[in-house]
Write a protein that holds these residues in place. Sequence first.
Motif, PDB file in Angstrom:
ATOM      1  N   VAL A   1       8.519  -8.040  -0.723  1.00  0.00           N
ATOM      2  CA  VAL A   1       8.246  -9.451  -0.215  1.00  0.00           C
ATOM      3  C   VAL A   1       8.097  -9.201   1.384  1.00  0.00           C
ATOM      4  N   TYR A   2       9.361  -8.610   1.965  1.00  0.00           N
ATOM      5  CA  TYR A   2       9.203  -8.378   3.377  1.00  0.00           C
ATOM      6  C   TYR A   2       8.130  -7.773   3.911  1.00  0.00           C
ATOM      7  N   THR A   3       7.841  -6.455   3.172  1.00  0.00           N
ATOM      8  CA  THR A   3       6.931  -5.526   3.517  1.00  0.00           C
ATOM      9  C   THR A   3       5.534  -6.037   3.364  1.00  0.00           C
ATOM     10  N   LEU A   4       5.339  -6.776   2.385  1.00  0.00           N
ATOM     11  CA  LEU A   4       3.891  -7.480   2.362  1.00  0.00           C
ATOM     12  C   LEU A   4       3.649  -8.486   3.401  1.00  0.00           C
ATOM     13  N   LEU A   5       4.912  -9.428   3.653  1.00  0.00           N
ATOM     14  CA  LEU A   5       4.836 -10.292   4.724  1.00  0.00           C
ATOM     15  C   LEU A   5       4.551  -9.461   6.157  1.00  0.00           C
ATOM     16  N   GLY A   6       5.279  -8.216   6.211  1.00  0.00           N
ATOM     17  CA  GLY A   6       4.683  -7.572   7.570  1.00  0.00           C
ATOM     18  C   GLY A   6       3.400  -6.989   7.623  1.00  0.00           C
ATOM     19  N   ILE A   7       2.878  -6.585   6.491  1.00  0.00           N
ATOM     20  CA  ILE A   7       1.287  -5.963   6.595  1.00  0.00           C
ATOM     21  C   ILE A   7       0.566  -7.080   6.717  1.00  0.00           C
ATOM     22  N   ILE A   8       0.521  -8.194   6.003  1.00  0.00           N
ATOM     23  CA  ILE A   8      -0.176  -9.493   6.000  1.00  0.00           C
ATOM     24  C   ILE A   8      -0.106 -10.088   7.470  1.00  0.00           C
ATOM     25  N   CYS A   9       0.930 -10.300   7.907  1.00  0.00           N
ATOM     26  CA  CYS A   9       1.075 -10.888   9.581  1.00  0.00           C
ATOM     27  C   CYS A   9       0.493  -9.916  10.422  1.00  0.00           C
ATOM     28  N   PHE A  10       0.449  -8.473  10.189  1.00  0.00           N
ATOM     29  CA  PHE A  10      -0.092  -7.504  10.941  1.00  0.00           C
ATOM     30  C   PHE A  10      -1.474  -7.923  11.169  1.00  0.00           C
ATOM     31  N   ASP A  11      -2.093  -7.929   9.588  1.00  0.00           N
ATOM     32  CA  ASP A  11      -3.727  -8.010   9.294  1.00  0.00           C
ATOM     33  C   ASP A  11      -4.213  -9.137  10.029  1.00  0.00           C
ATOM     34  N   ILE A  12      -3.240 -10.348  10.320  1.00  0.00           N
ATOM     35  CA  ILE A  12      -3.910 -11.465  10.790  1.00  0.00           C
ATOM     36  C   ILE A  12      -3.662 -11.703  12.237  1.00  0.00           C
ATOM     37  N   GLY A  13      -2.926 -10.463  12.663  1.00  0.00           N
ATOM     38  CA  GLY A  13      -2.681 -10.709  14.317  1.00  0.00           C
ATOM     39  C   GLY A  13      -1.472 -11.249  14.638  1.00  0.00           C
ATOM     40  N   ARG A  14      -0.549 -11.457  13.739  1.00  0.00           N
ATOM     41  CA  ARG A  14       0.761 -12.172  14.175  1.00  0.00           C
ATOM     42  C   ARG A  14       1.763 -10.915  14.158  1.00  0.00           C
TER      43      ARG A  14
ATOM     44  N   CYS B   1       3.563 -11.058 -18.567  1.00  0.00           N
ATOM     45  CA  CYS B   1       2.971  -9.992 -19.059  1.00  0.00           C
ATOM     46  C   CYS B   1       1.479  -9.748 -19.005  1.00  0.00           C
ATOM     47  N   ALA B   2       0.771 -10.812 -19.262  1.00  0.00           N
ATOM     48  CA  ALA B   2      -0.717 -10.937 -19.244  1.00  0.00           C
ATOM     49  C   ALA B   2      -1.182 -10.461 -17.848  1.00  0.00           C
ATOM     50  N   GLY B   3      -0.468 -10.896 -16.881  1.00  0.00           N
ATOM     51  CA  GLY B   3      -0.778 -10.699 -15.458  1.00  0.00           C
ATOM     52  C   GLY B   3      -0.539  -9.341 -14.929  1.00  0.00           C
ATOM     53  N   ASN B   4       0.476  -8.769 -15.682  1.00  0.00           N
ATOM     54  CA  ASN B   4       0.988  -7.310 -15.079  1.00  0.00           C
ATOM     55  C   ASN B   4      -0.298  -6.305 -16.019  1.00  0.00           C
ATOM     56  N   ALA B   5      -0.672  -6.746 -17.024  1.00  0.00           N
ATOM     57  CA  ALA B   5      -1.706  -5.846 -17.489  1.00  0.00           C
ATOM     58  C   ALA B   5      -3.118  -5.975 -16.819  1.00  0.00           C
ATOM     59  N   LEU B   6      -3.439  -7.271 -16.591  1.00  0.00           N
ATOM     60  CA  LEU B   6      -4.586  -7.483 -15.773  1.00  0.00           C
ATOM     61  C   LEU B   6      -4.632  -6.721 -14.451  1.00  0.00           C
ATOM     62  N   MET B   7      -3.419  -6.910 -13.715  1.00  0.00           N
ATOM     63  CA  MET B   7      -3.251  -6.266 -12.383  1.00  0.00           C
ATOM     64  C   MET B   7      -3.606  -4.720 -12.685  1.00  0.00           C
ATOM     65  N   SER B   8      -2.980  -4.019 -13.635  1.00  0.00           N
ATOM     66  CA  SER B   8      -3.343  -2.604 -13.932  1.00  0.00           C
ATOM     67  C   SER B   8      -4.786  -2.486 -14.317  1.00  0.00           C
ATOM     68  N   LEU B   9      -5.487  -3.455 -14.988  1.00  0.00           N
ATOM     69  CA  LEU B   9      -6.853  -3.309 -15.325  1.00  0.00           C
ATOM     70  C   LEU B   9      -7.891  -3.702 -14.221  1.00  0.00           C
ATOM     71  N   GLU B  10      -7.196  -3.894 -12.796  1.00  0.00           N
ATOM     72  CA  GLU B  10      -7.738  -4.436 -11.767  1.00  0.00           C
ATOM     73  C   GLU B  10      -8.811  -5.680 -11.992  1.00  0.00           C
ATOM     74  N   ARG B  11      -8.267  -6.728 -12.629  1.00  0.00           N
ATOM     75  CA  ARG B  11      -8.603  -7.740 -12.790  1.00  0.00           C
ATOM     76  C   ARG B  11      -7.992  -8.762 -12.181  1.00  0.00           C
ATOM     77  N   TYR B  12      -7.947  -8.895 -11.045  1.00  0.00           N
ATOM     78  CA  TYR B  12      -7.007  -9.566 -10.187  1.00  0.00           C
ATOM     79  C   TYR B  12      -6.988 -10.985 -10.108  1.00  0.00           C
TER      80      TYR B  12
ATOM     81  N   ALA C   1      -2.189 -10.960  -2.505  1.00  0.00           N
ATOM     82  CA  ALA C   1      -2.274  -9.844  -1.442  1.00  0.00           C
ATOM     83  C   ALA C   1      -3.398  -8.898  -1.868  1.00  0.00           C
ATOM     84  N   THR C   2      -3.140  -8.190  -3.079  1.00  0.00           N
ATOM     85  CA  THR C   2      -4.052  -7.210  -3.621  1.00  0.00           C
ATOM     86  C   THR C   2      -5.389  -7.892  -3.727  1.00  0.00           C
ATOM     87  N   ALA C   3      -5.845  -8.980  -3.873  1.00  0.00           N
ATOM     88  CA  ALA C   3      -7.182  -9.825  -3.919  1.00  0.00           C
ATOM     89  C   ALA C   3      -7.554 -10.024  -2.669  1.00  0.00           C
ATOM     90  N   GLU C   4      -6.876  -9.582  -1.617  1.00  0.00           N
ATOM     91  CA  GLU C   4      -7.027 -10.046  -0.222  1.00  0.00           C
ATOM     92  C   GLU C   4      -7.400 -11.574   0.081  1.00  0.00           C
TER      93      GLU C   4
END
Length: 185
Positions: A111-124, A43-54, A83-86
């Motif tokens: 999970v799979y979408t993010l893995l796909g995006i991250i793999c693309f970003d790192i050239g895999r 719950c704390a993590g969710n609120a902090l994500m929305s507050l952009e305190r990654y 992933a949001t915090a790069e």
Amino acid sequence: MSKIHELLADSRLAFLNQQNHAALSLAQQAIKLEPGNADAHKCAGNALMSLERYDEAIEHYRKAVRFDASNGNRYYDLGFAQATAEKLADALKSLAKADELGCVPENLAQVYTLLGIICFDIGRNDDALINLGKAEQLVGINLDILQRKAIIYGIKNDIRNGLQVANQIKLIAPSEYLGYRLAFQ
């Protein structure tokens, strides 16, 4: 209902109503009462994500993982925040663990979408295509996934698969298809 459950229910409700500071405060009260409660840290993590305190959100999600290490959804939350915090290397590890342990279906598709995006970003690119394909199997035809796949096939100079994906895009979203947009202009 115990005080902890009441605080967590109120925190979730505040979060759903976009009252993120209230949600965080209620989660912090729950953590004070029970520091090892994984749901309170979520719950704390969710609120902090929305507050952009990654970075703070990541710490709470790490604690949720520590207190509930066999729950793939906890790793998904952590991986999404990373992933949001790069923090891509950390995100890859967390998301792979989420896949290994299993998640609720909507998280697994992400999970799979993010893995796909991250793999693309790192050239895999091959790994990106595999993960995007897995996401597509779970969610069905998805314009964002198709566009990402088209880009990867273009980079790989795989004309046949690139055209096949472009034709899918053309069929499901003609107004989004670049060839049509250029023709309309």
